[in-house]
Motif scaffolding. Structure first.
Motif, mmCIF file in Angstrom:
data_model
loop_
_atom_site.group_PDB
_atom_site.id
_atom_site.type_symbol
_atom_site.label_atom_id
_atom_site.label_comp_id
_atom_site.label_asym_id
_atom_site.label_seq_id
_atom_site.Cartn_x
_atom_site.Cartn_y
_atom_site.Cartn_z
ATOM 1 N N VAL A 81 19.838 8.572 -29.763
ATOM 2 C CA VAL A 81 19.736 7.572 -28.766
ATOM 3 C C VAL A 81 20.290 6.060 -29.391
ATOM 4 O O VAL A 81 20.807 4.982 -28.482
ATOM 5 C CB VAL A 81 18.817 7.633 -27.822
ATOM 6 N N THR A 82 19.416 5.838 -29.982
ATOM 7 C CA THR A 82 19.245 3.941 -30.965
ATOM 8 C C THR A 82 20.875 4.612 -31.497
ATOM 9 O O THR A 82 21.133 2.733 -31.406
ATOM 10 C CB THR A 82 18.316 3.878 -32.623
ATOM 11 N N ALA A 83 21.241 4.941 -32.245
ATOM 12 C CA ALA A 83 22.890 4.861 -32.166
ATOM 13 C C ALA A 83 23.757 5.030 -31.529
ATOM 14 O O ALA A 83 24.687 3.872 -32.072
ATOM 15 C CB ALA A 83 22.819 6.053 -33.622
ATOM 16 N N ILE A 84 23.453 5.638 -30.611
ATOM 17 C CA ILE A 84 24.643 5.243 -28.989
ATOM 18 C C ILE A 84 24.008 4.159 -28.633
ATOM 19 O O ILE A 84 25.706 3.721 -28.310
ATOM 20 C CB ILE A 84 24.286 6.439 -28.596
ATOM 21 N N LEU A 85 22.959 3.373 -28.334
ATOM 22 C CA LEU A 85 23.305 2.460 -27.827
ATOM 23 C C LEU A 85 23.647 0.743 -28.504
ATOM 24 O O LEU A 85 24.468 0.174 -28.183
ATOM 25 C CB LEU A 85 21.285 2.166 -27.313
ATOM 26 N N ILE A 134 13.910 1.851 -25.889
ATOM 27 C CA ILE A 134 15.276 1.884 -25.265
ATOM 28 C C ILE A 134 15.470 0.340 -25.414
ATOM 29 O O ILE A 134 14.991 -0.828 -24.368
ATOM 30 C CB ILE A 134 14.969 2.773 -23.937
ATOM 31 N N HIS A 135 16.636 -0.204 -26.406
ATOM 32 C CA HIS A 135 17.274 -2.051 -26.050
ATOM 33 C C HIS A 135 18.683 -1.024 -26.088
ATOM 34 O O HIS A 135 19.774 -1.309 -27.034
ATOM 35 C CB HIS A 135 16.911 -2.408 -27.648
ATOM 36 N N SER A 136 19.389 -2.437 -25.216
ATOM 37 C CA SER A 136 20.029 -2.478 -24.454
ATOM 38 C C SER A 136 20.865 -4.022 -23.360
ATOM 39 O O SER A 136 20.024 -4.298 -22.692
ATOM 40 C CB SER A 136 20.982 -1.401 -23.894
#
Length: 398
Positions: free
Chosen positions: A147-151, A173-175
């Motif tokens: 998830v981190t890589a996709i974000l 979850i950082h975006s």
């Protein structure tokens, strides 16, 4: 969804590449092993026939139970669609069977706008992610690093729908672009720590139904318009839910609180509810409505205009000492979804009718009692004759 017997014509083989459903169940039940094998061969043949075609959309719905899940076939179908023209990919699969997503998906699909992997997902060796066009992601994941890589590789992502398949421990979850976040964890049993930092977030839905959980405050929630909170905890872990609510105090339009969340808020000791300065719409889904909690919430929502109480009956009605500001000046619509003539329920409605000086309508739904029955008409007559503080207020019965 087409029957299996109709999928072999040239025309349907030509169109299946763009919208591929893989039904492994017939009207009379699941396919047997021979039928399963035949159908997988058919899909492989169609994809092979179109190997030079430009694939823009691929949707796979793959349920193999009670037969063995063929992850190699599923991976081959996804690989067949990988390319710079792919705009939408949806893979829906069974339970928590792990699906290793081909790494090429994360680097070669630069036109991908919508990605849905509703299966227990992880990735092969992943060095980078390039999703410059991705706006919508729905993912059931095992590895938080995925998830981190996709974000980090999705600069314009707007909607994120995450389901947790395994324990998280620590998860961030950082975006900077995210506007809508749906997060669901029904499996984790350990003490988890989740951090949400999304400055443009407008809508947040959290569903966490495990006994031991820690959730840090949601950072940068000043643009939040709506929130739906269904969180549960036990013992000392109850304390994270009041903290979570404080981090959502800037929500502007709508706040929905589920029974498990209300239960934790009622039983958490030594905490103060935050002031929801801008909140217009509050929905409470209750099993037993704790009026002390209800009026504490109303006191902390000075601009509230709509109150909806979805279910349950009043538990030990007690008249509040002070009339909440919103009830006397702002609250215009109240919805009681269930009413069965309970004395405490009636006392609550009578109080709101009398003190609601800005009320325009109260909608009351009868629970197990037909409106046009003799008992229903008697209940309507009783409620209709209660004193009203607002001349504009109309009662509606369902």
């Amino acid at each position: 969804m087409l029957p299996l017997s109709q999928l072999a014509s040239p025309l349907e083989r030509s169109s299946i590449i763009q919208l591929l459903h893989v039904p492994l169940r017939q009207p009379k039940g699941f396919l047997d092993k021979k039928g399963h094998t035949r159908f997988l061969a058919l899909v492989n043949e169609v994809l092979l026939h179109h190997r030079r075609a430009t694939v823009r959309k691929l949707r796979i719905r793959y349920y193999s139970f009670p037969l063995e899940f063929d992850d190699a076939a599923l991976k081959a179908w996804v690989c067949a669609a990988i390319g710079p023209h792919l705009e939408e990919l949806k893979v829906v699969s069974e339970g928590w069977k792990l699906f290793m997503v081909p790494s090429g998906l994360f680097t070669c699909c630069t036109s991908l706008v919508n990605l849905e992997l509703t299966c227990s997902s992880d990735a092969e060796e992943l060095t980078q992610v390039r999703f410059p066009s991705l706006k919508h992601l729905k993912l059931v994941f095992c590895n938080p690093n995925l998830v981190t890589a996709i974000l980090s590789g999705s600069p314009i992502l707007e909607t994120l729908d995450l389901g947790v398949a395994r324990e998280l421990r620590v998860f961030k979850i950082h975006s900077p672009s995210l506007k809508r976040l749906y997060f669901c964890d029904l499996r984790s049993i350990r003490n988890e720590l989740v951090e949400i930092n999304t400055p443009l977030l407008e809508y947040l839905s959290l569903r966490i139904c495990t006994s031991r959980y820690q959730l840090t405050s949601v950072c940068n929630s000043h643009n939040l318009v709506g929130a739906n909170i269904d969180c549960y905890a036990e013992g000392i872990y109850v304390a994270y839910i009041p903290k979570l609510l404080k981090s959502l105090c800037n929500v502007k339009s709508s706040l929905v609180l589920h029974p498990s969340t209300i239960y934790c808020l009622v039983h958490a000791t030594q905490f103060d509810l935050p002031e929801f300065r801008y909140l217009l719409n509050l929905e409470l889904l209750n099993r037993n409505l704790n009026t002390r909690f209800l009026f504490r919430m109303l006191e902390r929502c000075p601009m509230l205009q709509v109150l909806t109480i979805h279910q349950g009956t009043v538990h030990a009605w007690t008249k509040p000492t002070n009339v909440p500001y919103c009830l006397a000046s702002k609250l215009s619509i109240v919805n009681f979804k269930t009413y069965d003539g309970n004395k405490d329920d009636k006392e609550l409605i009578a109080y709101i009718l009398q003190e609601g000086l800005a009320l325009k309508s109260i909608s009351i739904g009868f629970d197990y009692v037909p409106v046009n029955s003799e008992q229903g008409q008697q209940m309507i007559n009783e409620l209709s004759h209660l004193p009203k503080g607002s001349k504009m207020c109309q009662l509606y019965f369902k």
